[in-house]
Design a protein around this motif. Structure first.
Motif, PDB file in Angstrom:
ATOM      1  N   GLY A   1       0.813  -1.204   0.000  1.00 46.72           N
ATOM      2  CA  GLY A   1       0.000   0.000   0.000  1.00 46.72           C
ATOM      3  C   GLY A   1       0.847   1.254   0.000  1.00 46.72           C
ATOM      4  N   ARG A   2       0.288   2.322  -0.556  1.00 51.23           N
ATOM      5  CA  ARG A   2       1.027   3.580  -0.659  1.00 51.23           C
ATOM      6  C   ARG A   2       1.244   4.184   0.730  1.00 51.23           C
ATOM      7  N   ALA A   3       2.505   4.543   1.003  1.00 47.17           N
ATOM      8  CA  ALA A   3       2.885   5.190   2.264  1.00 47.17           C
ATOM      9  C   ALA A   3       2.411   4.381   3.469  1.00 47.17           C
ATOM     10  N   SER A   4       2.422   3.072   3.358  1.00 56.39           N
ATOM     11  CA  SER A   4       1.935   2.212   4.437  1.00 56.39           C
ATOM     12  C   SER A   4       3.070   1.880   5.399  1.00 56.39           C
ATOM     13  N   ALA A   5       2.669   1.421   6.571  1.00 60.25           N
ATOM     14  CA  ALA A   5       3.669   0.993   7.550  1.00 60.25           C
ATOM     15  C   ALA A   5       4.431  -0.222   7.035  1.00 60.25           C
TER      16      ALA A   5
ATOM     17  N   ASP B   1       8.420  -0.470   6.784  1.00 60.48           N
ATOM     18  CA  ASP B   1       9.157  -1.528   7.486  1.00 60.48           C
ATOM     19  C   ASP B   1      10.081  -2.285   6.536  1.00 60.48           C
ATOM     20  N   VAL B   2       9.583  -2.617   5.361  1.00 63.29           N
ATOM     21  CA  VAL B   2      10.407  -3.370   4.408  1.00 63.29           C
ATOM     22  C   VAL B   2      11.598  -2.535   3.951  1.00 63.29           C
ATOM     23  N   LEU B   3      11.346  -1.281   3.551  1.00 60.00           N
ATOM     24  CA  LEU B   3      12.421  -0.446   3.022  1.00 60.00           C
ATOM     25  C   LEU B   3      13.474  -0.137   4.080  1.00 60.00           C
ATOM     26  N   GLU B   4      13.039   0.301   5.264  1.00 55.85           N
ATOM     27  CA  GLU B   4      13.991   0.702   6.293  1.00 55.85           C
ATOM     28  C   GLU B   4      14.830  -0.476   6.771  1.00 55.85           C
ATOM     29  N   ASN B   5      14.187  -1.599   7.026  1.00 56.77           N
ATOM     30  CA  ASN B   5      14.939  -2.751   7.540  1.00 56.77           C
ATOM     31  C   ASN B   5      15.861  -3.346   6.486  1.00 56.77           C
TER      32      ASN B   5
ATOM     33  N   ARG C   1       5.601  -1.084  -6.360  1.00 61.28           N
ATOM     34  CA  ARG C   1       4.275  -0.946  -6.964  1.00 61.28           C
ATOM     35  C   ARG C   1       3.282  -0.720  -5.834  1.00 61.28           C
ATOM     36  N   ASN C   2       2.743   0.517  -5.744  1.00 58.45           N
ATOM     37  CA  ASN C   2       1.745   0.833  -4.723  1.00 58.45           C
ATOM     38  C   ASN C   2       0.357   0.472  -5.236  1.00 58.45           C
TER      39      ASN C   2
ATOM     40  N   ARG D   1       1.723  -6.356   3.537  1.00 56.55           N
ATOM     41  CA  ARG D   1       0.592  -5.614   4.065  1.00 56.55           C
ATOM     42  C   ARG D   1       0.602  -5.750   5.566  1.00 56.55           C
ATOM     43  N   GLY D   2       0.140  -4.708   6.269  1.00 52.94           N
ATOM     44  CA  GLY D   2       0.047  -4.787   7.718  1.00 52.94           C
ATOM     45  C   GLY D   2      -1.082  -5.710   8.139  1.00 52.94           C
ATOM     46  N   GLY D   3      -1.224  -5.919   9.423  1.00 52.65           N
ATOM     47  CA  GLY D   3      -2.261  -6.800   9.941  1.00 52.65           C
ATOM     48  C   GLY D   3      -3.653  -6.248   9.691  1.00 52.65           C
ATOM     49  N   GLY D   4      -4.647  -7.059   9.966  1.00 55.11           N
ATOM     50  CA  GLY D   4      -6.031  -6.654   9.770  1.00 55.11           C
ATOM     51  C   GLY D   4      -6.975  -7.787  10.107  1.00 55.11           C
ATOM     52  N   SER D   5      -8.239  -7.508   9.982  1.00 56.93           N
ATOM     53  CA  SER D   5      -9.250  -8.524  10.252  1.00 56.93           C
ATOM     54  C   SER D   5      -9.297  -9.523   9.109  1.00 56.93           C
TER      55      SER D   5
END
Length: 404
Positions: free
Chosen positions: A150-154, A158-162, A175-176, A208-212
């Motif tokens: 997702g665009r500008a997602s956590a 996390d992937v880029l910084e780590n 690809r967002n 993708r981050g967590g979710g229901s």
């Protein structure tokens, strides 16, 4: 029929139970919702017993169903789950007890989604899309990492910084896309296929981050699962957190528990690799040093040998041996020459003794006719015939004179 009773003409309990049973028997199938408080599945038994409770009121009903009815939802239904049951009410006359005979059980809300996902999981597994032999290993150091998120997602952060913290030179092709909602599946599928076709991308990460359960449904879509299965590039699934398990995790070549974990799996840690290089360099240095020390020790041992301490001892006294050998060789050759000379003299003497010239020197002569033929008998010479006489010092002419 209405039952008319009074204090003087009361109805027997059995009659009341029968009438209640007759009335309930005319109800037909009904849909009932409740929460399972007790569940009994005896091994080998063909019937499963449930206790269905109304969460809003302290009322419970017993439910029975055949095992095959319950097995259809056994993977997602347990005690405490809310379900919707299609059942026929039954009245047990001897005890005056109401129960339900279920012919269909459906989980409510998330449970129903899980049932559908479980059914789809079985279908895709039957196609072999989750087989372990289809999994491809990740490259040690990808030159370009494809990232679908997702665009500008956590998750993207996390992937880029780590990844960059582990390997600063890592490059990304991002690809967002929408990661939930009606547009998520086509966008994610398109991004995965686009990165798979990219000639420089060595690995694709879907994060993708967590979710229901409802939020993560796009990542259990059959179309996305098949698109990932068709990829030639290894795919890493990093959807949600540790408890989340969409179907994408099963078809991906590597399942990461979180986007941060995906970054750790995709690129090596530069510090760890430098330490590994240092260890290998130290090991190589120790190996070479040990080899040199071993050879040096052998060389020192060789230098202690007498031949190396005083090389002249190897040739001292050998000059006399050489002179003796030379003298022996000369004597041998001299003996051979003397023997050959003696044999040659004897041979020459025999040749001279047998030579016609030697015979002539002893006073003999050879008579030859004019044609050169040697005269061997007096009868071969005519009277008055001239002959040539050869002697040791020359030749002269003689004439044959008959006797008398």
């Amino acid at each position: 029929m209405a039952l008319h009773t009074s204090a003087e003409t009361p109805a027997p309990v059995g009659q009341v139970s029968r009438l209640i049973g007759d009335w309930i028997g005319r109800l037909g199938d009904i849909w009932v919702e409740g929460q399972i408080t007790q569940l009994s599945r005896r091994p080998g038994a063909g019937v499963v017993f449930l206790t269905l409770r109304d969460p809003a009121q302290d009322i419970s009903l017993g439910v029975t169903c055949y095992r095959q009815v319950f097995d259809a939802v056994a993977d997602v239904v347990s005690e405490g789950a809310r379900i919707v049951v299609r059942a026929k009410p039954e009245w047990y006359r001897p005890r005056g007890q109401l129960s339900l005979r279920a012919v269909e059980i459906r989980p409510v809300g998330v449970g129903e989604l899980l049932v559908r996902l479980e059914r789809l999981k079985r279908e895709l597994a039957a196609e072999g899309l989750f087989a372990l032999d289809r999994k491809r290993p990740l490259p040690f150091l990808p030159q370009l990492v494809g990232l679908v998120t997702g665009r500008a997602s956590a998750a993207e952060r996390d992937v880029l910084e780590n990844a960059r913290r582990r390997w600063p030179a890592v490059r990304f092709e991002i690809r967002n896309v929408a990661v939930q909602g009606v547009h998520a599946v086509p966008q994610v599928v398109g991004a995965v296929r686009d990165l798979d076709a990219h000639p420089e991308v060595d690995v694709v990460v879907v994060a993708r981050g967590g979710g229901s359960v409802e939020d993560l449904l796009p990542f259990s879509d059959a179309g996305l699962v098949r698109a990932v299965a068709d990829c030639r590039t290894p795919v890493v699934s990093a959807i949600g957190h540790e408890p989340d398990s969409p179907l994408l995790d099963l078809v991906a070549d590597v399942r990461a528990s979180t986007p941060t974990d995906a970054a750790k799996r995709v690129v090596p840690d530069v510090g760890e690799e430098l330490e590994r290089v240092r260890q290998l360099r130290d090991r190589a240095r120790r190996t070479v040093t040990a080899l040199l020390e071993r050879e040096e020790h052998g060389l020192r041992g060789a230098l202690t040998h007498a031949a190396f301490r005083d090389p002249h001892t190897m040739i001292a006294g050998r000059d006399q041996e050489i002179e003796a050998e030379i003298g022996r060789a000369r004597r041998t050759v001299g003996h051979l020459l003397d023997r050959a000379e003696s044999e040659l003299a004897h041979t020459l003497a025999r040749v001279v003794a047998l030579s016609p010239a030697a015979t002539l020197r002893r006073g003999y002569a050879v008579l030859q006719r004019p044609d050169g033929a040697v005269v061997r008998s007096p009868g071969e010479v005519l009277d008055g015939e001239e002959l040539r006489a050869r002697v040791s010092e020359g030749e002269f002419t003689v004439r044959h004179v008959p006797e008398g």
